[in-house]
Design a protein around this motif. Structure first.
Motif, PDB file in Angstrom:
ATOM      1  N   ALA A 148      34.086  28.802  -6.982  1.00  0.00           N
ATOM      2  CA  ALA A 148      34.620  27.717  -6.686  1.00  0.00           C
ATOM      3  C   ALA A 148      35.222  27.893  -5.011  1.00  0.00           C
ATOM      4  O   ALA A 148      35.088  26.441  -4.872  1.00  0.00           O
ATOM      5  N   PHE A 149      35.870  28.801  -5.151  1.00  0.00           N
ATOM      6  CA  PHE A 149      37.248  28.829  -4.134  1.00  0.00           C
ATOM      7  C   PHE A 149      36.053  29.611  -3.699  1.00  0.00           C
ATOM      8  O   PHE A 149      35.753  28.427  -1.986  1.00  0.00           O
ATOM      9  N   ALA A 150      35.098  30.279  -3.112  1.00  0.00           N
ATOM     10  CA  ALA A 150      34.006  30.528  -1.855  1.00  0.00           C
ATOM     11  C   ALA A 150      34.004  29.281  -1.851  1.00  0.00           C
ATOM     12  O   ALA A 150      33.354  29.077  -0.607  1.00  0.00           O
ATOM     13  N   GLU A 151      32.895  28.297  -2.663  1.00  0.00           N
ATOM     14  CA  GLU A 151      32.204  26.993  -2.469  1.00  0.00           C
ATOM     15  C   GLU A 151      33.329  26.403  -1.291  1.00  0.00           C
ATOM     16  O   GLU A 151      32.823  25.735  -0.157  1.00  0.00           O
ATOM     17  N   TRP A 152      34.049  26.501  -1.878  1.00  0.00           N
ATOM     18  CA  TRP A 152      34.980  24.773  -1.638  1.00  0.00           C
ATOM     19  C   TRP A 152      35.316  25.783   0.194  1.00  0.00           C
ATOM     20  O   TRP A 152      35.638  24.946   1.171  1.00  0.00           O
ATOM     21  N   ILE A 153      35.605  27.291   0.653  1.00  0.00           N
ATOM     22  CA  ILE A 153      36.289  27.227   1.843  1.00  0.00           C
ATOM     23  C   ILE A 153      34.683  27.445   2.611  1.00  0.00           C
ATOM     24  O   ILE A 153      35.278  28.239   3.998  1.00  0.00           O
ATOM     25  N   ALA A 154      33.607  27.718   2.057  1.00  0.00           N
ATOM     26  CA  ALA A 154      32.408  27.875   3.039  1.00  0.00           C
ATOM     27  C   ALA A 154      31.739  27.381   4.240  1.00  0.00           C
ATOM     28  O   ALA A 154      32.126  25.565   3.865  1.00  0.00           O
ATOM     29  N   ASP A 155      31.347  27.613   5.297  1.00  0.00           N
ATOM     30  CA  ASP A 155      31.366  27.552   6.194  1.00  0.00           C
ATOM     31  C   ASP A 155      30.004  25.934   5.778  1.00  0.00           C
ATOM     32  O   ASP A 155      29.195  25.842   5.023  1.00  0.00           O
ATOM     33  N   GLY A 156      29.847  24.825   6.267  1.00  0.00           N
ATOM     34  CA  GLY A 156      29.410  24.156   5.979  1.00  0.00           C
ATOM     35  C   GLY A 156      29.810  23.235   4.380  1.00  0.00           C
ATOM     36  O   GLY A 156      28.938  21.950   4.003  1.00  0.00           O
ATOM     37  N   ALA A 157      30.575  23.823   4.207  1.00  0.00           N
ATOM     38  CA  ALA A 157      30.685  23.143   2.576  1.00  0.00           C
ATOM     39  C   ALA A 157      31.820  21.488   2.942  1.00  0.00           C
ATOM     40  O   ALA A 157      32.281  21.329   4.676  1.00  0.00           O
ATOM     41  N   ASP A 158      31.408  20.115   2.606  1.00  0.00           N
ATOM     42  CA  ASP A 158      31.562  18.799   2.604  1.00  0.00           C
ATOM     43  C   ASP A 158      33.293  18.728   3.423  1.00  0.00           C
ATOM     44  O   ASP A 158      33.814  20.070   1.695  1.00  0.00           O
ATOM     45  N   ASP A 159      33.099  18.140   4.512  1.00  0.00           N
ATOM     46  CA  ASP A 159      35.333  17.637   4.395  1.00  0.00           C
ATOM     47  C   ASP A 159      35.869  17.626   2.861  1.00  0.00           C
ATOM     48  O   ASP A 159      37.081  18.010   3.177  1.00  0.00           O
ATOM     49  N   ASP A 160      35.315  16.690   2.231  1.00  0.00           N
ATOM     50  CA  ASP A 160      36.119  15.678   1.307  1.00  0.00           C
ATOM     51  C   ASP A 160      35.367  17.043   0.018  1.00  0.00           C
ATOM     52  O   ASP A 160      35.537  16.136  -1.560  1.00  0.00           O
ATOM     53  N   ALA A 161      35.016  17.670  -0.300  1.00  0.00           N
ATOM     54  CA  ALA A 161      34.585  18.866  -1.395  1.00  0.00           C
ATOM     55  C   ALA A 161      35.815  18.422  -1.919  1.00  0.00           C
ATOM     56  O   ALA A 161      36.802  19.002  -1.450  1.00  0.00           O
ATOM     57  N   ASN A 162      35.271  18.385  -3.332  1.00  0.00           N
ATOM     58  CA  ASN A 162      37.352  18.654  -4.819  1.00  0.00           C
ATOM     59  C   ASN A 162      36.520  19.515  -4.961  1.00  0.00           C
ATOM     60  O   ASN A 162      35.738  19.840  -5.497  1.00  0.00           O
ATOM     61  N   LEU A 163      38.026  20.327  -5.006  1.00  0.00           N
ATOM     62  CA  LEU A 163      38.481  21.828  -5.602  1.00  0.00           C
ATOM     63  C   LEU A 163      38.085  21.900  -7.205  1.00  0.00           C
ATOM     64  O   LEU A 163      37.625  22.473  -7.565  1.00  0.00           O
ATOM     65  N   ALA A 164      38.833  20.939  -7.686  1.00  0.00           N
ATOM     66  CA  ALA A 164      38.960  20.976  -9.188  1.00  0.00           C
ATOM     67  C   ALA A 164      37.262  20.564  -9.639  1.00  0.00           C
ATOM     68  O   ALA A 164      37.241  20.944 -10.396  1.00  0.00           O
ATOM     69  N   ALA A 165      36.337  19.671  -9.094  1.00  0.00           N
ATOM     70  CA  ALA A 165      34.937  19.223  -9.498  1.00  0.00           C
ATOM     71  C   ALA A 165      34.435  20.415  -9.241  1.00  0.00           C
ATOM     72  O   ALA A 165      33.451  20.834  -9.674  1.00  0.00           O
ATOM     73  N   LEU A 166      34.358  21.140  -8.163  1.00  0.00           N
ATOM     74  CA  LEU A 166      33.809  22.377  -8.268  1.00  0.00           C
ATOM     75  C   LEU A 166      33.844  23.464  -9.381  1.00  0.00           C
ATOM     76  O   LEU A 166      33.802  24.136  -9.792  1.00  0.00           O
ATOM     77  N   LEU A 167      35.468  23.587  -9.532  1.00  0.00           N
ATOM     78  CA  LEU A 167      36.105  24.170 -10.575  1.00  0.00           C
ATOM     79  C   LEU A 167      35.334  24.229 -11.794  1.00  0.00           C
ATOM     80  O   LEU A 167      34.923  25.261 -13.056  1.00  0.00           O
ATOM     81  N   ARG A 168      34.449  23.038 -12.026  1.00  0.00           N
ATOM     82  CA  ARG A 168      34.540  22.476 -13.170  1.00  0.00           C
ATOM     83  C   ARG A 168      33.329  22.523 -13.636  1.00  0.00           C
ATOM     84  O   ARG A 168      32.806  22.936 -14.655  1.00  0.00           O
ATOM     85  N   GLU A 169      32.709  22.606 -12.331  1.00  0.00           N
ATOM     86  CA  GLU A 169      31.280  23.329 -12.704  1.00  0.00           C
ATOM     87  C   GLU A 169      31.153  24.735 -12.462  1.00  0.00           C
ATOM     88  O   GLU A 169      30.117  24.820 -13.117  1.00  0.00           O
ATOM     89  N   ALA A 170      31.940  25.380 -11.845  1.00  0.00           N
ATOM     90  CA  ALA A 170      31.102  26.769 -11.552  1.00  0.00           C
ATOM     91  C   ALA A 170      31.515  27.221 -13.386  1.00  0.00           C
ATOM     92  O   ALA A 170      30.945  28.146 -13.714  1.00  0.00           O
ATOM     93  N   LEU A 171      32.532  26.744 -13.994  1.00  0.00           N
ATOM     94  CA  LEU A 171      33.504  27.062 -15.356  1.00  0.00           C
ATOM     95  C   LEU A 171      31.465  26.551 -16.321  1.00  0.00           C
ATOM     96  O   LEU A 171      31.586  26.775 -16.884  1.00  0.00           O
ATOM     97  N   ASP A 172      31.179  25.681 -15.840  1.00  0.00           N
ATOM     98  CA  ASP A 172      30.424  25.323 -17.052  1.00  0.00           C
ATOM     99  C   ASP A 172      29.432  26.013 -16.920  1.00  0.00           C
ATOM    100  O   ASP A 172      28.231  26.568 -18.140  1.00  0.00           O
TER     101      ASP A 172
END
Lengths: 192, 192
Positions: free
Chosen positions: A158-182
């Motif tokens: 999730a952290f890699a997605e959050w900091i990736a080039d081209g990630a949405d400016d308002d990407a939400n780390l908490a949401a990415l973490l929940r998705e990754a865990l799922d």
């Protein structure tokens, strides 16, 4: 009397990462980092024991946040729900500063096998800290160990997605973490 | 012409572990290891690049055995069945020599944080090698990663049981590995 420098820690980290990127990790001294940050060496040493610590400190903070989040999860939480609480707690402490410096941090670590080894050891340490916190909740040993492994994997992804080039400016780390865990929970269901 | 020494490798390992135990890892030289093994330094360097390698070589062999076993599993094997095939292959290569030296190896590693770090890094490397071998079979990334983590955990647990004080003389490593993997599979089912 030493003057307290607000934000000194972040300034040191930013300065160190700039110098590590420009001139290499090995060739950068603490004196140069302090100079670039417009702070003194003695202030540096109030925050970090050495230049390596500048890179590792974030992982130690993360471990602490995971452990606190897991300890604070409701008593009835399942092992993975407790892990999710740990991840949530870490996400809530992450700032735009972490997001902005993430790619540079990864790039610096990629330049040195010693730094890569340090990072791997810290990750193993994070998984152990999480597993200990889960065992504290009475979760059986192997369940705790596997839940913690999934937690660290989820954070990395999730952290890699959050900091990736081209990630949405308002990407939400908490949401990415929940998705990754799922996703990892689904992966585990396919082990056979 | 150099004489080929059958069993030289095992003799070096046994000699090195004796010396590491008696006088410490740091204070032991390759010359001393060769002398204790009744072999030459140049023979040592045909088998190992340095004294650290004496401790790490077993883990590299293990990685190779895991990977071969996974690659050779039937096409219809589930991810965990492929991992089990890797563990089986490793078990079939373990000798009474490995079992006898296991406790001493663990004791030596426990004396040095550098050696512990090396061992942790090797374990991470083993998990990566297993995960790569699983991905080669077309297993999705995260399924491969989690299956490999379980495989390394199972190996650690079963090997520790096999070499433990008071373990049955005819304890069967392959059977212990299958039991450990089954326990981890049950643990995973309790993640919630």
């Amino acid at each position: 009397m030493a003057r307290w420098e607000p934000g000194a820690r972040e300034r040191f980290v930013a300065a160190a990462l700039e110098l590590f990127t420009d001139q290499g990790y090995d060739d950068t001294t603490v004196a140069q980092i302090a100079e670039r940050a417009n702070l003194t060496k003695s202030t540096f040493f109030r925050h970090f024991s050495d230049k390596r610590e500048v890179l590792a400190a974030g992982q130690e903070t993360l471990s602490r946040l995971f452990v606190e989040g897991i300890a604070g999860a409701p008593a009835e939480a399942s092992p993975l729900q407790a892990v999710a609480a740990g991840l949530d707690n870490a996400a809530s402490a992450m700032t735009p500063f972490n997001r902005q410096l993430g790619p540079r941090l990864h790039a610096v670590i990629a330049t040195s096998s010693e730094l890569q080894e340090r990072a791997v050891l810290k990750q193993v340490g994070m998984a152990r800290a999480m597993a200990d916190a889960l065992r504290e909740r009475g979760i059986p040993d192997q369940v705790a160990t596997t839940a913690a492994e999934l937690g660290v994997l989820a954070f990395k992804e999730a952290f890699a997605e959050w900091i990736a080039d081209g990630a949405d400016d308002d990407a939400n780390l908490a949401a990415l973490l929940r998705e990754a865990l799922d996703r990892l929970r689904s992966a585990v269901a396919q082990l056979g």
